[in-house]
Design a protein around this motif. Sequence first.
Motif, PDB file in Angstrom:
ATOM      1  N   ARG A   1      42.620 -58.420  26.857  1.00  0.00           N
ATOM      2  CA  ARG A   1      42.838 -57.927  28.219  1.00  0.00           C
ATOM      3  C   ARG A   1      42.721 -56.404  28.355  1.00  0.00           C
ATOM      4  O   ARG A   1      43.485 -55.653  27.746  1.00  0.00           O
TER       5      ARG A   1
ATOM      6  N   HIS B   1      33.278 -59.456  36.867  1.00  0.00           N
ATOM      7  CA  HIS B   1      34.421 -60.345  37.049  1.00  0.00           C
ATOM      8  C   HIS B   1      34.076 -61.789  36.681  1.00  0.00           C
ATOM      9  O   HIS B   1      34.783 -62.435  35.904  1.00  0.00           O
TER      10      HIS B   1
ATOM     11  N   THR C   1      31.652 -62.957  34.912  1.00  0.00           N
ATOM     12  CA  THR C   1      31.184 -63.145  33.540  1.00  0.00           C
ATOM     13  C   THR C   1      32.294 -63.017  32.504  1.00  0.00           C
ATOM     14  O   THR C   1      32.321 -63.753  31.513  1.00  0.00           O
ATOM     15  N   HIS C   2      33.232 -62.088  32.714  1.00  0.00           N
ATOM     16  CA  HIS C   2      34.176 -61.754  31.643  1.00  0.00           C
ATOM     17  C   HIS C   2      35.641 -62.041  31.967  1.00  0.00           C
ATOM     18  O   HIS C   2      36.516 -61.701  31.157  1.00  0.00           O
ATOM     19  N   TYR C   3      35.915 -62.672  33.092  1.00  0.00           N
ATOM     20  CA  TYR C   3      37.301 -62.949  33.459  1.00  0.00           C
ATOM     21  C   TYR C   3      38.011 -63.793  32.402  1.00  0.00           C
ATOM     22  O   TYR C   3      39.144 -63.500  32.005  1.00  0.00           O
ATOM     23  N   ASP C   4      37.367 -64.850  31.937  1.00  0.00           N
ATOM     24  CA  ASP C   4      38.001 -65.751  30.975  1.00  0.00           C
ATOM     25  C   ASP C   4      38.279 -65.080  29.637  1.00  0.00           C
ATOM     26  O   ASP C   4      39.107 -65.558  28.856  1.00  0.00           O
ATOM     27  N   ALA C   5      37.599 -63.964  29.377  1.00  0.00           N
ATOM     28  CA  ALA C   5      37.833 -63.232  28.130  1.00  0.00           C
ATOM     29  C   ALA C   5      38.955 -62.203  28.278  1.00  0.00           C
ATOM     30  O   ALA C   5      39.250 -61.469  27.331  1.00  0.00           O
ATOM     31  N   GLY C   6      39.561 -62.138  29.465  1.00  0.00           N
ATOM     32  CA  GLY C   6      40.682 -61.231  29.670  1.00  0.00           C
ATOM     33  C   GLY C   6      40.325 -59.897  30.281  1.00  0.00           C
ATOM     34  O   GLY C   6      41.189 -59.027  30.415  1.00  0.00           O
TER      35      GLY C   6
ATOM     36  N   ARG D   1      39.647 -57.597  33.298  1.00  0.00           N
ATOM     37  CA  ARG D   1      39.922 -57.572  34.727  1.00  0.00           C
ATOM     38  C   ARG D   1      39.128 -56.437  35.370  1.00  0.00           C
ATOM     39  O   ARG D   1      38.979 -55.362  34.796  1.00  0.00           O
TER      40      ARG D   1
ATOM     41  N   ARG E   1      39.415 -62.351  46.173  1.00  0.00           N
ATOM     42  CA  ARG E   1      40.172 -62.415  44.936  1.00  0.00           C
ATOM     43  C   ARG E   1      40.479 -61.018  44.423  1.00  0.00           C
ATOM     44  O   ARG E   1      39.742 -60.068  44.682  1.00  0.00           O
TER      45      ARG E   1
END
Length: 255
Positions: free
Chosen positions: A106, A142, A144-149, A151, A253
């Motif tokens: 994160r 957002h 592409t990389h949200y699931d990787a933490g 923000r 969001r």
Amino acid sequence: MRVVITGGARGIGAALATRFRADGWDVITADLSGADVVCDVSVESDLVSLIDGVGEVDIFVSNAGIGIFGGIEVSNDDWERIWKINTMSHVWAARRLLPSWLARGRRYFVQVVSAAGLLTQIGSAPYAVTKHAALAFAEWMHVTHYDAGIRVSAVCPLGVKTGLLDEAVEQGAGFLLDGVIERNVVSAEQIAELNDTVKPSDTESITATFGSAEAMNELARYPLAPDLMALLYPHSGVTASEPAAEMRNIRGRNI
């Protein structure tokens, strides 16, 4: 905890630096002059040197930007310059940060964009185009990389009383300060305080910051403003058209 802010010597960047320092953050500002680190964000190698030189970064605020007045007559050199600063600087910073961020988890990437990225900028095609592109990049980051933490936030204010706005007025965009719009020009310090003072679910905080919901409704006199206000401040009493409601589904969001 460390935050790096480009364009940090003045305007929104300086206000953010002041606020972060007050909250106890290790703040590193970067700018052409007057900052902790000299950095020209139109040069990718400068951004690489900045990021490599400061150590671990928890929040990166990609804030530096410029305005160029004009339309299709603007020279190729000026188009390229504003493209590098207003759009590619975000891409270059993310490119350098992401490998280590994805490995650690994160982290936060903040892009200072503009309401021009949601609507347009009368009198400045280069500014409008580059801000739309910057917002598109924030949305891609957002998704592409949200699931990787990772923000991502895109800050899209209307008028902010900084040197950039003063320069626009000097070049003929005095209408930005006329009539009802003048009441919605905010200070850089107000932008720095938005996380604490403006919450989309809190009508009282919006009223405290902007005066009243009724005052915001007066923006309906300006073309396209009702949709923008309904999108940004859903409790303002402004009714959104169907396209704006659909846009809120995409942009509403906290990216």
